[in-house]
Design a protein around this motif. Structure first.
Motif, mmCIF file in Angstrom:
data_model
loop_
_atom_site.group_PDB
_atom_site.id
_atom_site.type_symbol
_atom_site.label_atom_id
_atom_site.label_comp_id
_atom_site.label_asym_id
_atom_site.label_seq_id
_atom_site.Cartn_x
_atom_site.Cartn_y
_atom_site.Cartn_z
ATOM 1 N N ALA A 88 90.946 18.876 -34.311
ATOM 2 C CA ALA A 88 91.899 19.425 -35.278
ATOM 3 C C ALA A 88 93.047 20.089 -34.530
ATOM 4 O O ALA A 88 92.965 20.333 -33.325
ATOM 5 C CB ALA A 88 91.221 20.433 -36.199
ATOM 6 N N VAL A 89 94.109 20.382 -35.257
ATOM 7 C CA VAL A 89 95.225 21.168 -34.737
ATOM 8 C C VAL A 89 95.230 22.482 -35.502
ATOM 9 O O VAL A 89 95.129 22.496 -36.734
ATOM 10 C CB VAL A 89 96.567 20.427 -34.932
ATOM 11 N N VAL A 90 95.314 23.588 -34.775
ATOM 12 C CA VAL A 90 95.290 24.916 -35.406
ATOM 13 C C VAL A 90 96.597 25.629 -35.076
ATOM 14 O O VAL A 90 97.036 25.660 -33.924
ATOM 15 C CB VAL A 90 94.086 25.748 -34.911
ATOM 16 N N ALA A 91 97.206 26.196 -36.103
ATOM 17 C CA ALA A 91 98.465 26.909 -35.933
ATOM 18 C C ALA A 91 98.203 28.384 -35.627
ATOM 19 O O ALA A 91 97.570 29.083 -36.404
ATOM 20 C CB ALA A 91 99.311 26.783 -37.197
ATOM 21 N N GLY A 92 98.675 28.829 -34.472
ATOM 22 C CA GLY A 92 98.617 30.250 -34.112
ATOM 23 C C GLY A 92 100.033 30.687 -33.808
ATOM 24 O O GLY A 92 100.944 30.417 -34.588
ATOM 25 N N SER A 93 100.241 31.338 -32.690
ATOM 26 C CA SER A 93 101.608 31.629 -32.262
ATOM 27 C C SER A 93 102.310 30.329 -31.886
ATOM 28 O O SER A 93 103.530 30.238 -31.876
ATOM 29 C CB SER A 93 101.598 32.595 -31.072
ATOM 30 N N LEU A 95 101.195 25.674 -31.840
ATOM 31 C CA LEU A 95 100.213 24.694 -32.305
ATOM 32 C C LEU A 95 99.244 24.410 -31.168
ATOM 33 O O LEU A 95 99.662 24.113 -30.050
ATOM 34 C CB LEU A 95 100.903 23.398 -32.729
ATOM 35 N N TYR A 96 97.938 24.496 -31.479
ATOM 36 C CA TYR A 96 96.917 24.297 -30.450
ATOM 37 C C TYR A 96 96.011 23.134 -30.846
ATOM 38 O O TYR A 96 95.509 23.074 -31.971
ATOM 39 C CB TYR A 96 96.101 25.564 -30.249
ATOM 40 N N ASP A 97 95.806 22.233 -29.903
ATOM 41 C CA ASP A 97 94.910 21.099 -30.113
ATOM 42 C C ASP A 97 93.496 21.511 -29.717
ATOM 43 O O ASP A 97 93.261 21.979 -28.602
ATOM 44 C CB ASP A 97 95.355 19.907 -29.278
ATOM 45 N N THR A 98 92.581 21.313 -30.645
ATOM 46 C CA THR A 98 91.200 21.741 -30.439
ATOM 47 C C THR A 98 90.262 20.541 -30.515
ATOM 48 O O THR A 98 90.357 19.721 -31.427
ATOM 49 C CB THR A 98 90.792 22.768 -31.513
ATOM 50 N N SER A 99 89.367 20.436 -29.557
ATOM 51 C CA SER A 99 88.384 19.353 -29.521
ATOM 52 C C SER A 99 87.001 19.948 -29.280
ATOM 53 O O SER A 99 86.817 20.775 -28.380
ATOM 54 C CB SER A 99 88.734 18.353 -28.407
ATOM 55 N N ILE A 100 86.045 19.534 -30.092
ATOM 56 C CA ILE A 100 84.680 20.053 -29.999
ATOM 57 C C ILE A 100 83.720 18.880 -29.926
ATOM 58 O O ILE A 100 83.760 17.979 -30.769
ATOM 59 C CB ILE A 100 84.325 20.931 -31.222
ATOM 60 N N THR A 101 82.890 18.847 -28.910
ATOM 61 C CA THR A 101 81.873 17.790 -28.804
ATOM 62 C C THR A 101 80.509 18.378 -29.145
ATOM 63 O O THR A 101 80.190 19.509 -28.767
ATOM 64 C CB THR A 101 81.830 17.188 -27.384
ATOM 65 N N ILE A 102 79.737 17.601 -29.868
ATOM 66 C CA ILE A 102 78.400 18.020 -30.298
ATOM 67 C C ILE A 102 77.418 16.911 -29.947
ATOM 68 O O ILE A 102 77.612 15.748 -30.325
ATOM 69 C CB ILE A 102 78.371 18.317 -31.807
ATOM 70 N N GLU A 103 76.379 17.258 -29.228
ATOM 71 C CA GLU A 103 75.403 16.264 -28.797
ATOM 72 C C GLU A 103 74.716 15.622 -30.003
ATOM 73 O O GLU A 103 74.495 16.279 -31.028
ATOM 74 C CB GLU A 103 74.345 16.915 -27.900
ATOM 75 N N PRO A 104 74.388 14.345 -29.895
ATOM 76 C CA PRO A 104 73.679 13.693 -31.002
ATOM 77 C C PRO A 104 72.304 14.308 -31.207
ATOM 78 O O PRO A 104 71.720 14.875 -30.279
ATOM 79 C CB PRO A 104 73.576 12.227 -30.553
ATOM 80 N N LEU A 105 71.824 14.196 -32.413
ATOM 81 C CA LEU A 105 70.497 14.721 -32.720
ATOM 82 C C LEU A 105 69.457 13.943 -31.923
ATOM 83 O O LEU A 105 69.458 12.715 -31.935
ATOM 84 C CB LEU A 105 70.223 14.579 -34.218
ATOM 85 N N PRO A 106 68.563 14.625 -31.200
ATOM 86 C CA PRO A 106 67.520 13.913 -30.446
ATOM 87 C C PRO A 106 66.698 13.010 -31.367
ATOM 88 O O PRO A 106 66.382 13.382 -32.495
ATOM 89 C CB PRO A 106 66.664 15.050 -29.867
ATOM 90 N N LYS A 107 66.345 11.824 -30.874
ATOM 91 C CA LYS A 107 65.635 10.848 -31.701
ATOM 92 C C LYS A 107 64.300 11.378 -32.222
ATOM 93 O O LYS A 107 63.947 11.167 -33.381
ATOM 94 C CB LYS A 107 65.413 9.560 -30.898
ATOM 95 N N LYS A 108 63.561 12.077 -31.354
ATOM 96 C CA LYS A 108 62.263 12.613 -31.796
ATOM 97 C C LYS A 108 62.443 13.628 -32.928
ATOM 98 O O LYS A 108 61.656 13.672 -33.871
ATOM 99 C CB LYS A 108 61.549 13.263 -30.616
ATOM 100 N N GLN A 109 63.491 14.425 -32.806
ATOM 101 C CA GLN A 109 63.759 15.437 -33.835
ATOM 102 C C GLN A 109 64.134 14.775 -35.155
ATOM 103 O O GLN A 109 63.682 15.183 -36.230
ATOM 104 C CB GLN A 109 64.896 16.343 -33.362
ATOM 105 N N TRP A 110 64.944 13.709 -35.080
ATOM 106 C CA TRP A 110 65.339 12.996 -36.292
ATOM 107 C C TRP A 110 64.137 12.301 -36.930
ATOM 108 O O TRP A 110 63.969 12.344 -38.157
ATOM 109 C CB TRP A 110 66.427 11.985 -35.963
ATOM 110 N N GLN A 111 63.292 11.671 -36.118
ATOM 111 C CA GLN A 111 62.123 10.992 -36.663
ATOM 112 C C GLN A 111 61.176 11.968 -37.350
ATOM 113 O O GLN A 111 60.531 11.629 -38.342
ATOM 114 C CB GLN A 111 61.387 10.227 -35.555
ATOM 115 N N LYS A 112 61.113 13.176 -36.817
ATOM 116 C CA LYS A 112 60.291 14.210 -37.448
ATOM 117 C C LYS A 112 60.857 14.566 -38.821
ATOM 118 O O LYS A 112 60.104 14.765 -39.788
ATOM 119 C CB LYS A 112 60.245 15.453 -36.549
ATOM 120 N N ILE A 113 62.177 14.646 -38.914
ATOM 121 C CA ILE A 113 62.827 14.936 -40.197
ATOM 122 C C ILE A 113 62.587 13.792 -41.181
ATOM 123 O O ILE A 113 62.277 14.013 -42.356
ATOM 124 C CB ILE A 113 64.332 15.169 -39.990
#
Length: 262
Positions: A88-93, A95-113
């Motif tokens: 996303a782009v966030v407006a402060g003083s 414009l700031y470009d923001t990038s967030i990476t999130i690891e995929p859900l572990p397969k064992k954890q998903w299979q449990k769900i």
């Protein structure tokens, strides 16, 4: 550093000029609308669960309020949720470009769900609307084994000069996810790299397996009630239609001329 009212106003104008330039270059710059004047940012099960999980991170506690304020002020633009990534782009003083990476859900954890959801999800509409039983809700929102990411699974980069573990711009984007999930809850499954349809197919497979394990009259009774048929009754075979006889083409008689006697 002392900031006057004129300085703040000039910064806002500068940001708007920069937005106008980037729009001319083809960027959308769609603001993420967030409810103003309401205590809760999100109103649905998925949005609220995301925000509650975010607020459980003690490491982020001091930065979250500023991010929530930025979001309410309409400063988050072009929030995208993809597999394992937020941007996303966030407006402060500026414009700031923001990038967030999130690891995929572990397969064992998903299979449990998936296993825990057997027989508990009525339809895709119920799943996305959060119309789920209390037991399944606890499984999905479990801080250790649920669907939401843990702090150690999150990495972020922002172009702002703030070198804190989490800047207010990152916080605003993370809160923005909760707002977006109110209208597009399926994006949570996209973000974690899993297929929500597996929660439904597992429920169907579990039902079929249970029925196939049953024997004798019980199995027939179950299947009869489900499909509305009497499996004990013999179903007469439809008589096969007789094919009309094929007429043979009549042979033509060829007259044989007898040789004349000399």
């Amino acid at each position: 550093m002392w900031w006057s009212y004129q300085d703040v106003e000039e910064q806002k104008k500068q940001v708007q000029r920069e937005i106008a330039k980037r729009k001319k270059r083809g960027e959308k710059f769609e603001v993420l609308p967030a409810p103003a004047g309401q205590k809760k940012l999100s109103t649905t099960f998925w949005g609220q669960s995301w925000c509650r999980n975010l607020e459980s991170y003690q490491d982020y506690e001091s930065r979250l309020p500023r991010g929530r304020s930025y979001l309410r002020q309409g400063k988050v633009y072009d929030l995208k949720i993809e597999s394992g990534k937020l941007s996303a782009v966030v407006a402060g003083s500026e414009l700031y470009d923001t990038s967030i990476t999130i690891e995929p859900l572990p397969k064992k954890q998903w299979q449990k769900i998936v296993k825990s959801s057997a027989g508990q999800v009525g339809s895709m509409l119920d799943l996305l609307a959060g119309k789920l039983g209390d037991g399944l809700m606890r499984v999905l929102t479990d801080p250790d084994d649920g669907l939401f990411p843990k702090p150690k699974e999150i990495r972020f980069i922002c172009s702002c000069p703030d070198h804190a573990d989490m800047c207010k711009h990152v916080s605003a984007v993370l809160y923005g996810v909760g707002v977006l999930l109110d209208t597009k809850p399926e994006l949570l499954f996209t973000l974690r790299g899993v297929d929500q349809a597996e929660l439904l197919s597992n429920a169907s497979n579990a039902t079929i397996t249970d029925l196939s394990n049953s024997t004798g009259d019980l199995a027939e009774a179950d299947l009869s009630s489900i499909f509305g048929i009497d499996l004990s009754a013999e179903v007469p075979l439809e008589p096969s239609a007789e094919k009309p006889p094929v007429k043979k083409a009549a042979r033509k008689k060829v007259a044989v001329k007898k040789p004349k006697k000399g």
